[in-house]
Enzyme design. Structure first.
Site, PDB file in Angstrom:
ATOM      1  N   GLN A 195       0.511  -1.716   0.023  1.00 42.91           N
ATOM      2  CA  GLN A 195       0.315   0.019   0.000  1.00 42.91           C
ATOM      3  C   GLN A 195       0.743   1.438  -0.118  1.00 42.91           C
ATOM      4  O   GLN A 195       1.544   1.554   0.730  1.00 42.91           O
ATOM      5  CB  GLN A 195      -0.745   0.020   1.012  1.00 42.91           C
ATOM      6  CG  GLN A 195      -2.189  -1.055   1.433  1.00 42.91           C
ATOM      7  CD  GLN A 195      -2.869  -1.726  -0.093  1.00 42.91           C
ATOM      8  OE1 GLN A 195      -4.087  -0.286   0.224  1.00 42.91           O
ATOM      9  NE2 GLN A 195      -2.118  -2.137  -0.765  1.00 42.91           N
ATOM     10  N   ARG A 237      -4.790   4.110   4.625  1.00 49.71           N
ATOM     11  CA  ARG A 237      -3.981   4.742   3.164  1.00 49.71           C
ATOM     12  C   ARG A 237      -4.364   4.343   1.881  1.00 49.71           C
ATOM     13  O   ARG A 237      -4.839   3.157   1.713  1.00 49.71           O
ATOM     14  CB  ARG A 237      -2.543   4.609   3.269  1.00 49.71           C
ATOM     15  CG  ARG A 237      -2.137   3.364   3.855  1.00 49.71           C
ATOM     16  CD  ARG A 237      -0.461   3.443   4.531  1.00 49.71           C
ATOM     17  NE  ARG A 237       0.243   4.632   4.017  1.00 49.71           N
ATOM     18  CZ  ARG A 237       0.896   5.410   4.677  1.00 49.71           C
ATOM     19  NH1 ARG A 237       0.550   4.859   5.913  1.00 49.71           N
ATOM     20  NH2 ARG A 237       1.670   6.201   4.076  1.00 49.71           N
ATOM     21  N   ALA A 240     -12.274   2.423   3.666  1.00 53.51           N
ATOM     22  CA  ALA A 240     -10.825   1.805   3.431  1.00 53.51           C
ATOM     23  C   ALA A 240     -10.105   2.914   2.675  1.00 53.51           C
ATOM     24  O   ALA A 240     -10.349   3.402   2.365  1.00 53.51           O
ATOM     25  CB  ALA A 240     -11.804   0.684   2.280  1.00 53.51           C
ATOM     26  N   HIS A 241      -8.804   2.259   1.526  1.00 53.71           N
ATOM     27  CA  HIS A 241      -8.677   2.197   0.316  1.00 53.71           C
ATOM     28  C   HIS A 241      -8.911   2.949  -0.228  1.00 53.71           C
ATOM     29  O   HIS A 241      -9.639   3.199  -1.128  1.00 53.71           O
ATOM     30  CB  HIS A 241      -7.020   1.023   0.157  1.00 53.71           C
ATOM     31  CG  HIS A 241      -6.742   0.816  -0.114  1.00 53.71           C
ATOM     32  ND1 HIS A 241      -6.572  -1.141  -0.704  1.00 53.71           N
ATOM     33  CD2 HIS A 241      -8.559   0.400  -1.061  1.00 53.71           C
ATOM     34  CE1 HIS A 241      -7.267  -2.098  -1.657  1.00 53.71           C
ATOM     35  NE2 HIS A 241      -8.324  -0.773  -1.699  1.00 53.71           N
ATOM     36  N   ASN A 242      -8.311   4.080  -1.083  1.00 51.35           N
ATOM     37  CA  ASN A 242      -8.345   5.171  -1.794  1.00 51.35           C
ATOM     38  C   ASN A 242     -10.046   5.861  -1.673  1.00 51.35           C
ATOM     39  O   ASN A 242     -10.022   6.279  -2.843  1.00 51.35           O
ATOM     40  CB  ASN A 242      -8.142   3.757  -2.788  1.00 51.35           C
ATOM     41  CG  ASN A 242      -7.250   3.496  -3.421  1.00 51.35           C
ATOM     42  OD1 ASN A 242      -6.393   2.703  -3.398  1.00 51.35           O
ATOM     43  ND2 ASN A 242      -5.836   5.076  -4.012  1.00 51.35           N
TER      44      ASN A 242
END
Length: 228
Positions: free
Chosen positions: A86, A106, A127-129
């Site tokens: 990540q 992240r 969650a990510h993004n």
């Protein structure tokens, strides 16, 4: 570390971090390498801020929150999970509130972004993004999957679940315990699921629900025969 900042007992602040003026860091917090806390931000006890996370001014982060942890990045290979690094970061705007035991991942490549004035309740997972628009409110136990974009001035009530890669327009309200499985393009109030009812009625309703497909097919057949 600005001379006006207050740092509680047993904190860890790693190298290249920036602690702005009037920042308050409660006891037991961990500020990892290269993180930044803007002016007037307050972290309560035992908050973890991962490496490179950028937090704006006048933010309030309640105890137990974890900001910038790795997202759930895995791919299957030969019947086993392979971890995907990540590499993105986390950017949090000004005047953001983060509730107790909330986690914000992240990004995998690009950053996860939380806009200005966003308020996030306890035990929320982002969650990510993800990209959360300015002044959106997120109530307790909401789960937001990866790569979700939520517009400005939205409201997500308690227990809402959002599938990955969904986009939600500005000024959308989603009611309690709803599942959002596809994008919402227009402002308004949206709901899914069923409200509570006596158990005996619910059991009958579930049986009827399972019969809907066959009922619909028979109805279409009747309509075709009627209009011949």
């Amino acid at each position: 570390v600005d001379c006006s900042a207050s740092i509680g007992a047993n904190c860890v602040i790693e190298s290249r971090s920036i602690i702005g003026s009037d920042v308050v860091i409660g006891p037991g917090c961990v500020i990892s390498e290269g993180a930044s806390l803007g002016k007037g931000t307050h972290l309560y006890a035992n908050v973890t801020v991962y490496h490179g996370v950028l937090i704006g001014e006048r933010c309030v982060v309640q105890s137990g929150a974890v900001l910038g942890s790795d997202g759930f990045g895995n791919a299957r290979e030969n019947d086993r999970w392979i971890r995907i690094p990540q590499l993105g970061g986390l950017r949090i705007g000004d005047d953001v509130q983060v509730g107790a035991n909330t986690t914000i991942d992240r990004g995998s490549v690009d950053d996860t972004v939380i806009g200005h004035g966003v308020v996030i309740d306890n035990q929320v997972q982002i969650a990510h993004n993800c990209n959360i628009g300015d002044h959106t409110g997120i109530a307790g136990c909401v789960g937001i999957s990866g790569s979700v974009t939520i517009g400005k001035h939205c409201t997500l009530a308690g227990g809402v679940g959002i599938a990955d890669n969904v986009e939600i327009a500005d000024h959308v309200q989603i009611t309690t315990m709803s599942l959002v499985s596809s994008s919402i393009q227009s402002s308004g109030v949206y709901s899914s699921g069923t409200g509570q009812m006596p158990n005996r009625i619910w059991k009958r309703a579930i049986v009827r629900f399972r019969q809907l497909d066959s009922i619909a097919r028979r109805l279409k057949a009747l309509e075709r025969s009627f209009y011949k």
